[in-house]
Design a protein around this motif. Structure first.
Motif, PDB file in Angstrom:
ATOM      1  N   ARG A 204      46.294  41.868 -12.143  1.00 43.84           N
ATOM      2  CA  ARG A 204      45.914  40.771 -11.520  1.00 43.84           C
ATOM      3  C   ARG A 204      45.997  39.499 -12.196  1.00 43.84           C
ATOM      4  O   ARG A 204      45.630  39.162 -13.479  1.00 43.84           O
ATOM      5  CB  ARG A 204      44.412  40.835 -10.838  1.00 43.84           C
ATOM      6  CG  ARG A 204      43.869  39.750 -10.144  1.00 43.84           C
ATOM      7  CD  ARG A 204      42.586  39.947  -9.577  1.00 43.84           C
ATOM      8  NE  ARG A 204      42.048  38.899  -8.738  1.00 43.84           N
ATOM      9  CZ  ARG A 204      41.820  39.169  -7.400  1.00 43.84           C
ATOM     10  NH1 ARG A 204      42.425  40.224  -6.521  1.00 43.84           N
ATOM     11  NH2 ARG A 204      41.462  38.205  -6.506  1.00 43.84           N
ATOM     12  N   VAL A 205      46.809  38.557 -11.671  1.00 44.65           N
ATOM     13  CA  VAL A 205      46.759  37.174 -12.340  1.00 44.65           C
ATOM     14  C   VAL A 205      45.975  36.170 -11.517  1.00 44.65           C
ATOM     15  O   VAL A 205      46.497  35.913 -10.141  1.00 44.65           O
ATOM     16  CB  VAL A 205      48.314  36.636 -12.566  1.00 44.65           C
ATOM     17  CG1 VAL A 205      48.576  35.478 -13.255  1.00 44.65           C
ATOM     18  CG2 VAL A 205      49.062  37.874 -13.545  1.00 44.65           C
ATOM     19  N   GLU A 206      45.205  35.550 -12.039  1.00 41.60           N
ATOM     20  CA  GLU A 206      44.378  34.624 -11.249  1.00 41.60           C
ATOM     21  C   GLU A 206      44.464  33.202 -11.844  1.00 41.60           C
ATOM     22  O   GLU A 206      44.448  33.144 -12.882  1.00 41.60           O
ATOM     23  CB  GLU A 206      42.950  34.969 -11.215  1.00 41.60           C
ATOM     24  CG  GLU A 206      42.064  34.211  -9.955  1.00 41.60           C
ATOM     25  CD  GLU A 206      40.625  34.995  -9.851  1.00 41.60           C
ATOM     26  OE1 GLU A 206      39.778  34.962  -8.928  1.00 41.60           O
ATOM     27  OE2 GLU A 206      40.626  36.142 -10.445  1.00 41.60           O
ATOM     28  N   PHE A 207      44.393  32.210 -10.742  1.00 45.43           N
ATOM     29  CA  PHE A 207      44.430  30.780 -11.200  1.00 45.43           C
ATOM     30  C   PHE A 207      42.778  30.291 -10.672  1.00 45.43           C
ATOM     31  O   PHE A 207      42.425  30.469  -9.608  1.00 45.43           O
ATOM     32  CB  PHE A 207      45.485  30.107 -10.416  1.00 45.43           C
ATOM     33  CG  PHE A 207      46.795  30.481 -10.988  1.00 45.43           C
ATOM     34  CD1 PHE A 207      47.303  29.947 -12.280  1.00 45.43           C
ATOM     35  CD2 PHE A 207      47.435  31.552 -10.347  1.00 45.43           C
ATOM     36  CE1 PHE A 207      48.492  30.415 -12.656  1.00 45.43           C
ATOM     37  CE2 PHE A 207      48.801  32.122 -10.752  1.00 45.43           C
ATOM     38  CZ  PHE A 207      49.314  31.445 -11.851  1.00 45.43           C
ATOM     39  N   LEU A 208      42.406  29.303 -11.679  1.00 42.36           N
ATOM     40  CA  LEU A 208      41.282  28.802 -11.715  1.00 42.36           C
ATOM     41  C   LEU A 208      41.050  27.331 -11.991  1.00 42.36           C
ATOM     42  O   LEU A 208      42.047  26.878 -12.712  1.00 42.36           O
ATOM     43  CB  LEU A 208      40.174  29.515 -12.426  1.00 42.36           C
ATOM     44  CG  LEU A 208      39.960  30.918 -12.385  1.00 42.36           C
ATOM     45  CD1 LEU A 208      39.257  31.707 -13.452  1.00 42.36           C
ATOM     46  CD2 LEU A 208      39.444  31.227 -11.132  1.00 42.36           C
ATOM     47  N   THR A 209      40.386  26.571 -11.118  1.00 43.87           N
ATOM     48  CA  THR A 209      40.281  25.149 -11.579  1.00 43.87           C
ATOM     49  C   THR A 209      38.562  24.786 -11.580  1.00 43.87           C
ATOM     50  O   THR A 209      37.850  25.462 -11.276  1.00 43.87           O
ATOM     51  CB  THR A 209      40.932  24.276 -10.490  1.00 43.87           C
ATOM     52  OG1 THR A 209      41.165  22.948 -11.038  1.00 43.87           O
ATOM     53  CG2 THR A 209      40.232  24.190  -9.379  1.00 43.87           C
ATOM     54  N   SER A 210      38.411  23.662 -11.994  1.00 38.69           N
ATOM     55  CA  SER A 210      37.046  23.307 -12.433  1.00 38.69           C
ATOM     56  C   SER A 210      36.464  22.741 -11.267  1.00 38.69           C
ATOM     57  O   SER A 210      37.043  21.972 -10.323  1.00 38.69           O
ATOM     58  CB  SER A 210      36.623  22.217 -13.429  1.00 38.69           C
ATOM     59  OG  SER A 210      37.648  21.233 -13.109  1.00 38.69           O
ATOM     60  N   LEU A 235      35.592  26.740 -10.045  1.00 42.97           N
ATOM     61  CA  LEU A 235      34.514  27.247 -10.642  1.00 42.97           C
ATOM     62  C   LEU A 235      33.574  26.327 -11.414  1.00 42.97           C
ATOM     63  O   LEU A 235      34.133  25.487 -11.975  1.00 42.97           O
ATOM     64  CB  LEU A 235      35.013  28.402 -11.465  1.00 42.97           C
ATOM     65  CG  LEU A 235      35.477  29.676 -11.161  1.00 42.97           C
ATOM     66  CD1 LEU A 235      35.803  30.675 -12.037  1.00 42.97           C
ATOM     67  CD2 LEU A 235      34.560  30.121  -9.972  1.00 42.97           C
ATOM     68  N   ARG A 236      32.209  26.348 -11.011  1.00 39.89           N
ATOM     69  CA  ARG A 236      31.588  25.575 -11.944  1.00 39.89           C
ATOM     70  C   ARG A 236      31.534  26.078 -13.488  1.00 39.89           C
ATOM     71  O   ARG A 236      31.837  27.134 -13.865  1.00 39.89           O
ATOM     72  CB  ARG A 236      30.045  25.689 -11.480  1.00 39.89           C
ATOM     73  CG  ARG A 236      29.519  24.889 -10.059  1.00 39.89           C
ATOM     74  CD  ARG A 236      28.232  24.867 -10.065  1.00 39.89           C
ATOM     75  NE  ARG A 236      27.443  24.124 -10.976  1.00 39.89           N
ATOM     76  CZ  ARG A 236      26.290  23.905 -11.421  1.00 39.89           C
ATOM     77  NH1 ARG A 236      25.457  24.846 -10.655  1.00 39.89           N
ATOM     78  NH2 ARG A 236      25.726  23.359 -12.115  1.00 39.89           N
ATOM     79  N   PHE A 237      31.174  25.196 -14.334  1.00 48.58           N
ATOM     80  CA  PHE A 237      31.158  25.130 -15.800  1.00 48.58           C
ATOM     81  C   PHE A 237      32.442  25.210 -16.237  1.00 48.58           C
ATOM     82  O   PHE A 237      32.629  25.272 -17.540  1.00 48.58           O
ATOM     83  CB  PHE A 237      30.292  26.511 -16.227  1.00 48.58           C
ATOM     84  CG  PHE A 237      28.906  26.481 -15.534  1.00 48.58           C
ATOM     85  CD1 PHE A 237      27.963  25.698 -16.077  1.00 48.58           C
ATOM     86  CD2 PHE A 237      28.631  27.301 -14.554  1.00 48.58           C
ATOM     87  CE1 PHE A 237      26.580  25.563 -15.570  1.00 48.58           C
ATOM     88  CE2 PHE A 237      27.188  27.323 -13.978  1.00 48.58           C
ATOM     89  CZ  PHE A 237      26.336  26.687 -14.159  1.00 48.58           C
ATOM     90  N   ILE A 272      26.747  31.709 -20.483  1.00 49.67           N
ATOM     91  CA  ILE A 272      26.537  30.959 -19.177  1.00 49.67           C
ATOM     92  C   ILE A 272      27.234  31.864 -18.180  1.00 49.67           C
ATOM     93  O   ILE A 272      26.402  32.191 -16.979  1.00 49.67           O
ATOM     94  CB  ILE A 272      27.276  29.688 -18.908  1.00 49.67           C
ATOM     95  CG1 ILE A 272      26.544  28.680 -19.856  1.00 49.67           C
ATOM     96  CG2 ILE A 272      27.054  29.199 -17.579  1.00 49.67           C
ATOM     97  CD1 ILE A 272      27.266  27.178 -19.945  1.00 49.67           C
ATOM     98  N   VAL A 273      28.368  32.278 -18.277  1.00 48.19           N
ATOM     99  CA  VAL A 273      28.971  33.327 -17.338  1.00 48.19           C
ATOM    100  C   VAL A 273      28.263  34.548 -17.207  1.00 48.19           C
ATOM    101  O   VAL A 273      28.028  34.958 -16.086  1.00 48.19           O
ATOM    102  CB  VAL A 273      30.427  33.663 -17.858  1.00 48.19           C
ATOM    103  CG1 VAL A 273      30.954  34.764 -16.955  1.00 48.19           C
ATOM    104  CG2 VAL A 273      31.417  32.286 -17.693  1.00 48.19           C
TER     105      VAL A 273
END
Length: 363
Positions: A204-210, A235-237, A272-273
């Protein structure tokens, strides 16, 4: 008419040469080779590249007597020799130096995204593939059990994605160039957008932002103009994690230049996570991995005398408010006793060097 100063003429020539070098490298990559051919008694250069189906694709370059082309052909051989030398260096660093190489799939994926411009567009490699880079970055050996992964996570700040006015080629095309079975994963919200892609074997390749606002936005993928048609899950943090990232190398093939989070930020973020992992499904296993990676980095940062850096980053997170403090406390409470004591000593030592107060996360 006044002449342009020699300094500026030289600067222009340098700019032209660098631009030519960049364009040439893109047009004639190391994977290909120059091939001479004689047509009607005259010699020409062609460039052959693998077509992915066992054959080659040929492109015309120009006449052999052109001195610029002849020089470029010679430079290409030198570049290929350099490529081989870099591959030998990577092998030495991983086999003899104790540094970590990613699995082949992770390495090929990151290399394809990097070649497409991912890090030029200020994205950041995060997660376990990024953790694999810290062995070389910090100069310490990290145990293999903490770096195994079946996914690659990429983060980019939304404002950056919106403002760079540039984009990767289509993400699906880049990933299918590595493995033709990659497909977009339908988003859990049901909207017509994908923030993750997966192949037939489950990689899996996943893209995240703040997400610095309400958690209500977490379920809605953000459109990311620079990510070649991919969206990203807020995603928070995450803004804390990807602030002030560092450049390093992923030790795959001839080396892949990448951008990863600062190791101190990665370690604090893992606490945190871990505190936010669900107690069902894969949550407990992922939480254990988070805590293990954080503990290893705390140890590495202490060994490399970076306690002051860790204390600065920790204070930044702590000063963001009560919710951050609670998450840090919960994560720190999961550390084994020896690692918790090490973190305590580091934070106190780092605060002393930084000449600032610090509030420990322990009761």
């Amino acid at each position: 008419m006044k002449s342009i100063d020699l300094m500026y003429q030289t600067m222009l020539a340098e700019l032209g040469q660098r631009s030519l070098d960049a364009a040439w490298t893109a047009d004639f990559p190391p994977a290909g080779r120059f091939t001479p051919a004689t047509v009607k008694g005259r010699k020409y250069w062609y460039f052959d590249t693998p077509d992915g189906q066992g054959g080659t694709k040929r492109r015309y370059v120009g006449p052999a007597e052109d001195p610029d082309i002849a020089a470029r052909v010679a430079d290409h051989k030198r570049d290929k020799d350099d490529l081989r030398a870099r591959r030998r260096m990577v092998n030495t660093l991983t086999r003899e130096g104790g540094m970590i190489a990613p699995d082949a799939m992770s390495g090929d994926i990151v290399a394809a995204l990097a070649d497409g411009g991912l890090f030029r567009l200020r994205a950041v490699l995060i997660g376990t593939v990024a953790f694999q880079c810290y062995s070389g970055l910090l100069g310490v050996r990290l145990p293999m059990a903490s770096i195994l992964t079946g996914d690659a996570d990429i983060a980019q700040d939304y404002a950056i994605s919106r403002e760079v006015e540039d984009s990767l080629p289509p993400i699906v095309d880049l990933l299918q160039g590595v493995d033709a079975s990659f497909r977009p994963v339908p988003h859990r919200s049901g909207v017509a957008a994908s923030s993750a892609f997966q192949n037939a074997e489950g990689y899996r390749v996943e893209f995240l932002t703040s997400n610095r606002g309400s958690d209500d936005y977490v379920e809605q993928p953000a459109k990311m103009p620079a990510l070649g048609g991919a969206s990203a899950d807020p995603l928070r943090f995450l803004d804390f994690l990807i602030r002030d990232p560092v450049r390093t190398m992923l030790l795959h093939r001839s080396g892949v230049p990448v951008v990863v989070p600062d190791p101190s930020r990665y370690a604090v973020h893992k606490l945190i996570v871990a505190s936010r992992r669900h107690v069902d499904g894969q949550g407990p296993a992922k939480r254990e991995k988070d805590i293990r990676q954080a503990a290893l980095l705390f140890q590495a940062l202490q060994q490399t005398r970076r306690s002051a850096d860790l204390a600065l980053v920790y204070n930044e997170a702590w000063e963001r408010g009560p919710s951050w403090q609670e998450e840090i406390r919960i994560g720190a409470a999961m550390l084994p006793e020896v690692d918790a004591e090490r973190l305590k000593i580091q934070l106190l030592d780092g605060a002393k060097v930084n000449r600032e107060d610090i509030v420990l996360p322990f009761g």
